[in-house]
Design a protein around this motif. Structure first.
Motif, short mmCIF file in Angstrom:
data_model
loop_
_atom_site.label_atom_id
_atom_site.label_comp_id
_atom_site.label_asym_id
_atom_site.label_seq_id
_atom_site.Cartn_x
_atom_site.Cartn_y
_atom_site.Cartn_z
N VAL A 240 0.97 -1.22 -0.15
CA VAL A 240 -0.06 0.04 -0.07
C VAL A 240 0.87 1.31 0.08
O VAL A 240 1.89 1.30 0.85
CB VAL A 240 -0.88 -0.10 1.23
N PRO A 241 0.75 2.05 -0.98
CA PRO A 241 1.60 3.46 -1.04
C PRO A 241 1.05 4.31 0.07
O PRO A 241 0.41 5.33 -0.12
CB PRO A 241 1.20 3.79 -2.43
N PHE A 242 1.46 3.91 1.37
CA PHE A 242 0.85 5.00 2.50
C PHE A 242 1.50 6.34 2.16
O PHE A 242 0.50 7.26 2.82
CB PHE A 242 1.25 4.31 3.79
N GLY A 243 2.27 6.60 1.77
CA GLY A 243 2.78 7.90 1.60
C GLY A 243 1.80 8.69 0.72
O GLY A 243 1.64 9.96 0.97
N ALA A 244 1.01 8.23 -0.37
CA ALA A 244 0.42 8.95 -1.14
C ALA A 244 -1.13 9.27 -0.42
O ALA A 244 -1.50 10.33 -0.49
CB ALA A 244 -0.05 7.88 -2.35
N PHE A 245 -1.34 8.30 0.52
CA PHE A 245 -2.52 8.73 1.33
C PHE A 245 -2.24 9.82 2.32
O PHE A 245 -3.17 10.61 2.66
CB PHE A 245 -3.09 7.28 2.25
N LEU A 246 -0.96 9.66 2.94
CA LEU A 246 -0.59 10.66 3.75
C LEU A 246 -0.70 12.16 3.31
O LEU A 246 -1.28 13.18 3.64
CB LEU A 246 0.65 10.57 4.50
#
Length: 259
Positions: A240-246
């Motif tokens: 999951v590209p969590f940085g994108a969600f952040l």
């Protein structure tokens, strides 16, 4: 600043949105590939043909060309059009919601930088250092600009920006180290730590829990949907590209705070 110049700056921010979104997509693509950003001409990734100026007009060119290269017919990724539209939305939001023209400009640049980081993470699972560094500088400038009232004092705003950066980056560094110690493997990159430092500098300590919550809920929802569509368990849903969600959560929190 005169009313004429103030309105002109806001209009410039609003109209620059699609071009800024296109540039954000270019930064996300070229920085992660290690390619020059400013010196190389834009080319079709399929046939290598250089793109002419009228083929680079944001939104319009994509629609007129029906999302395809006019030479080889290869599809132009829809994410480019989406980036231009999101850039437009960010520009309009900053232009019409920010308390001052200076804040509108700095806020738009902050949002567009977040967009570039989100695009890089979504595509390559990377958060390029030049973008996280730019975000930290823009966040600091945005915090120092304030709301135009001169209060709190700039020294207090500087302290707030530094505290936000240390809190955001420090909290995620602790999460990164803790996960590695418990799980015996990496679960979060240093890019996420740097990203949260920049977000903290721009939004302040108080906004960080909401940013993290929105990012976690949205990332979990997307992962669950992806797992359901593939008929797999949530643990097998993939990275999951969590940085994108952040990044997108931070943009939403900044805009909602102005409403």
């Amino acid at each position: 600043m005169s009313a004429h110049w103030a309105e002109g700056m806001r209009l410039l921010v609003a109209l620059s949105g699609p071009a800024a979104g296109s540039f954000a997509a270019l930064l996300a693509d070229r920085l992660t590939r290690g390619e020059p950003v400013m010196l190389a001409r834009s080319r079709c990734r399929s046939c290598g043909a250089p793109l002419r100026w009228f083929e680079l007009v944001p939104v319009v060119s994509w629609l007129l060309q029906r999302g395809r290269c006019p030479r080889c017919g290869a599809p132009i990724p829809a994410r480019l059009l989406q980036a231009e539209l999101v850039g437009l939305g960010f520009g309009l939001g900053a232009a019409f919601l920010a308390p001052t023209p200076v804040t509108a400009l700095l806020g738009a640049l902050f949002l567009w930088c977040l967009l570039a980081l989100a695009l890089a993470d979504l595509r390559f699972f990377r958060l390029p250092d030049p973008l996280t560094a730019a975000l930290a500088l823009l966040g600091l400038a945005l915090m120092l600009a304030g709301d135009g009232t001169g209060w709190p004092l700039w020294q207090d705003r500087l302290v707030a920006a530094l505290l936000g950066a240390f809190a955001g980056g420090g909290a995620f560094l602790a999460l990164r180290l803790g996960y590695r110690r418990v799980a015996g493997r990496e679960g979060m990159g240093l890019g996420d730590v740097k990203l949260m430092a920049g977000i903290g500098a721009g939004l302040g300590v108080a906004a960080l829990p909401l940013v993290a919550l929105l990012a976690a809920v949205s990332a979990l929802g997307v992962a669950a949907l992806r797992a359901w569509r593939r008929g797999r368990g949530l643990r097998r849903a993939g990275r999951v590209p969590f940085g994108a969600f952040l990044a997108l959560a931070a943009a939403a929190v900044w805009l909602l705070a102005l409403v």
